[in-house]
Design an enzyme around this catalytic site. Structure first.
Site, PDB file in Angstrom:
ATOM      1  N   THR A  81       0.806  -1.228   0.000  1.00 56.20           N
ATOM      2  CA  THR A  81       0.000   0.000   0.000  1.00 56.20           C
ATOM      3  C   THR A  81       0.838   1.277   0.000  1.00 56.20           C
ATOM      4  OG1 THR A  81      -1.855  -1.080   1.101  1.00 56.20           O
ATOM      5  CG2 THR A  81      -1.712   1.312   1.313  1.00 56.20           C
ATOM      6  N   ASN A 102       5.334  -0.895   3.709  1.00 54.15           N
ATOM      7  CA  ASN A 102       4.553  -0.278   4.783  1.00 54.15           C
ATOM      8  C   ASN A 102       5.440  -0.108   6.018  1.00 54.15           C
ATOM      9  OD1 ASN A 102       2.268  -0.303   3.145  1.00 54.15           O
ATOM     10  ND2 ASN A 102       1.589  -2.286   3.928  1.00 54.15           N
ATOM     11  N   LYS A 162      -6.795   5.228   6.074  1.00 56.42           N
ATOM     12  CA  LYS A 162      -5.420   4.905   6.437  1.00 56.42           C
ATOM     13  C   LYS A 162      -4.568   6.167   6.465  1.00 56.42           C
ATOM     14  CE  LYS A 162      -5.097   0.222   4.442  1.00 56.42           C
ATOM     15  NZ  LYS A 162      -4.396  -0.608   3.424  1.00 56.42           N
ATOM     16  N   ARG A 164      -1.275   6.403   5.965  1.00 55.54           N
ATOM     17  CA  ARG A 164      -0.322   6.426   4.852  1.00 55.54           C
ATOM     18  C   ARG A 164      -0.989   6.743   3.516  1.00 55.54           C
ATOM     19  NH1 ARG A 164      -0.813   1.131   6.780  1.00 55.54           N
ATOM     20  NH2 ARG A 164      -1.490  -0.490   5.298  1.00 55.54           N
ATOM     21  N   HIS A 311      -8.647  -8.433   2.425  1.00 53.57           N
ATOM     22  CA  HIS A 311      -7.800  -9.242   3.299  1.00 53.57           C
ATOM     23  C   HIS A 311      -8.620 -10.232   4.127  1.00 53.57           C
ATOM     24  CE1 HIS A 311      -3.749  -7.782   2.708  1.00 53.57           C
ATOM     25  NE2 HIS A 311      -4.148  -6.525   2.781  1.00 53.57           N
TER      26      HIS A 311
END
Length: 556
Positions: A81, A102, A162, A164, A311
């Site tokens: 990601t 990550n 998220k 990030r 996931h």
């Protein structure tokens, strides 16, 4: 007033009108607003697999009215990601922009990609959830370059669940990046950006939308029997909920009850997480007046719920299909909103993804598709066994094994005077001989001369950042992916070079874009280069991509 005087005044007014400077955006043919929509873990084929039930104004609109790059690939590994969000917006790769995963090593210590202990949380009591910034990103983003090109008059904002996914696309000079804090259910930021939340964020948080959305419960849009693009809802491919797996991974899901036992972060693994992101994006447009000024503004919007759903449930789950059908409806509503707020044809919209995903391993086995678990726990045992046998039990020369990479303790190796190359080769030989599913194990500094396919070689070179990446790259056989134990694999993951992890959607639509399809190979790094060409800005400082000129509308 005489007729002559009137004509003179009219002529002066017309002259002033003609000579009045146009906005910078208009002068350069720039759109009023650029929106990048990254859908986390969206595989390219979802555009077509679920198309029969897409509404007209969502993905179908992008497919029919946009420019669809059908063969866009990620040109590095691992396909994770943080790297994907960075590479889309920088036009660069880990070797240059420095986001090597990550999580990775920096200055000999493990670090999360956006971790920054020099800053504090804003919007919640100080803690790790807010100690984030883009400092670990070594290059500019296209949003940065837009700010620079307009002498910082353009506004740029990042929004995602998220951290990030909000921080890395928005870049270093952004006016704000906002992400979700699970404990409070509120969007927060850090002191890297500002010392207090703007009023529009406070107003949005005051609505407690996370609680409202989860209180609805996740019910399927249609009769479960009609989800023909998915497996039966009850199966062994999905991860149940609850501490002991006592809550089935089936629909409907009582998210109100789940919220009480597992917290507000449950929203991440439901389609409501995408709805929340769209709502926050609209709030940002309204609160920051994006698209209303003299300059082009930029909204980096990332939808993370699809990754959490993938996931847990996998690529052929009813839950995944339902999530994309709901995302499609939310997208249609958002595009309609942009039409009214900014003006149809006045904005530029880009759909893409940070990576794709493999199928569940048990699903593959049931359908006779090659692939099994590449056991990371066994890999570490093999590595430690080699070290213990050759150097002794107290050598402590291996820091970690993750990201399909072996990380050496450089200081320890140097202090002991160990032959690094010999150790690398011994470990590589052992992994290839003893770990099922290893196609190649290659020292990072020998990739250029390694007898491996060029496509894999290029991805390793692009993915390797000295000091942040591992010393050995492990390349699994097709269909294999990393798993840490012998437990039945549930859901899915991503990270390898194969097309199922690296073939992503890419559609441009709006100002400056023609309708059409492109089937030649393009790369994730071409996106920022294309935007730079369209926006008349400099390329991001580490950009290695090339503009996809076939997408450009003919100039008047």
């Amino acid at each position: 007033m005489t007729r002559t005087t009137t004509l003179r005044l009219l002529a002066l007014a017309l002259t002033a009108l003609v000579s009045a400077p146009r906005s910078e955006a208009a002068q350069h043919g720039r759109p009023r607003l650029v929106v990048t929509m990254m859908v986390d873990q969206m595989t390219w084929d979802y555009l077509y697999r679920y198309q029969a039930r897409f509404v007209e104004g969502g993905f179908k609109r992008l497919l029919s009215r946009g420019f669809n790059c059908e063969n866009t690939r990620i040109n590095y590994i691992p396909a994770y990601t943080a790297i994907g969000h960075s590479s889309v917006h920088t036009g660069s790769v880990p070797a240059i922009h420095g986001i090597a995963g990550n999580d990775f090593f920096k200055d000999g210590k493990p670090i999360y990609c956006t971790q920054d202990t020099l800053v504090a949380s804003v919007g919640v009591p100080n803690g790790k959830s807010g100690q984030m910034s883009p400092r670990n990103l070594l290059t500019t983003t296209i949003a940065d370059e837009l700010r620079i090109a307009t002498n910082f008059r353009s506004k740029t904002i990042g929004v995602a669940i998220k951290d990030r996914a909000s921080i890395l696309p928005a870049g270093h000079t952004t006016n704000g990046a906002y992400w979700l804090d699970d404990a409070s259910g509120h969007f927060i930021t850090s002191t890297y950006y500002r010392t207090d939340l703007p009023d529009w964020v406070k107003k949005f948080n005051a609505r407690d939308r996370v609680k409202e959305l989860l209180s609805q419960g996740w019910k399927p849009l249609y009769d479960l029997k009609t989800y023909r693009e998915s497996t039966a809802d009850k199966n062994d491919y999905e991860q149940p909920w609850g501490k002991k797996g006592e809550i089935p991974a089936t629909l409907p899901l009582d998210t109100k009850k789940l919220m009480k036992t597992e917290g507000l972060g449950v929203i991440r693994t439901t389609p409501f997480g995408n709805t929340l992101t769209f709502e926050m994006a609209k709030a940002a447009i309204e609160g920051e007046h994006l698209g209303e000024g003299e300059e082009t503004d930029f909204l980096a919007m990332s939808h993370s719920a699809t990754d959490y759903v993938g996931h847990r449930y996998g690529t052929f789950a009813v839950e995944t299909e339902d999530t994309y059908l709901r995302l499609d409806r939310d997208l249609a509503d958002f595009l309609s909103y942009l039409d009214k707020k900014v003006g149809e044809g006045e904005y530029l919209f880009i759909l893409t993804a940070d990576h794709a995903a493999a199928h569940n391993l048990t699903f593959d086995k049931d359908h006779k598709i090659p692939g099994e678990a590449l056991r990371s726990d066994i890999a570490r045992q093999i590595i430690d066994s080699v070290v213990n046998k050759t150097l002794g039990a107290n050598a402590r020369v291996i820091r970690a094994y993750f990201n399909y990479q072996v990380f050496f303790n450089d200081a320890r190796i140097d202090s002991l005077g160990i032959n690094r190359s010999a150790l690398q080769h011994t470990i590589c030989q052992a992994l290839k001989a003893k770990l099922p599913g290893v196609a190649y194990a290659i020292p990072a500094d020998e990739v250029v001369s390694a007898p491996i396919p060029e496509a894999i070689k290029t991805r390793i070179i692009n993915g390797y950042r000295k000091g942040r990446s591992g010393d050995i790259f492990v390349i699994p056989d097709p269909g294999w992916y990393s798993k840490g134990s012998a437990e039945t694999p549930r859901g899915t993951t991503h990270g390898v070079w194969s097309p199922y992890d690296t073939h992503i959607p890419l559609i441009f639509m709006g100002k400056g874009i023609r309708q059409g399809h492109l089937y030649r190979e393009t790369n994730i790094t071409d996106i920022a280069a294309t935007l730079a060409a369209l926006l008349k800005t400099q390329y991001p400082s580490g950009c290695i991509g090339h503009p996809i000129t076939e997408a450009f509308a003919p100039q008047d």
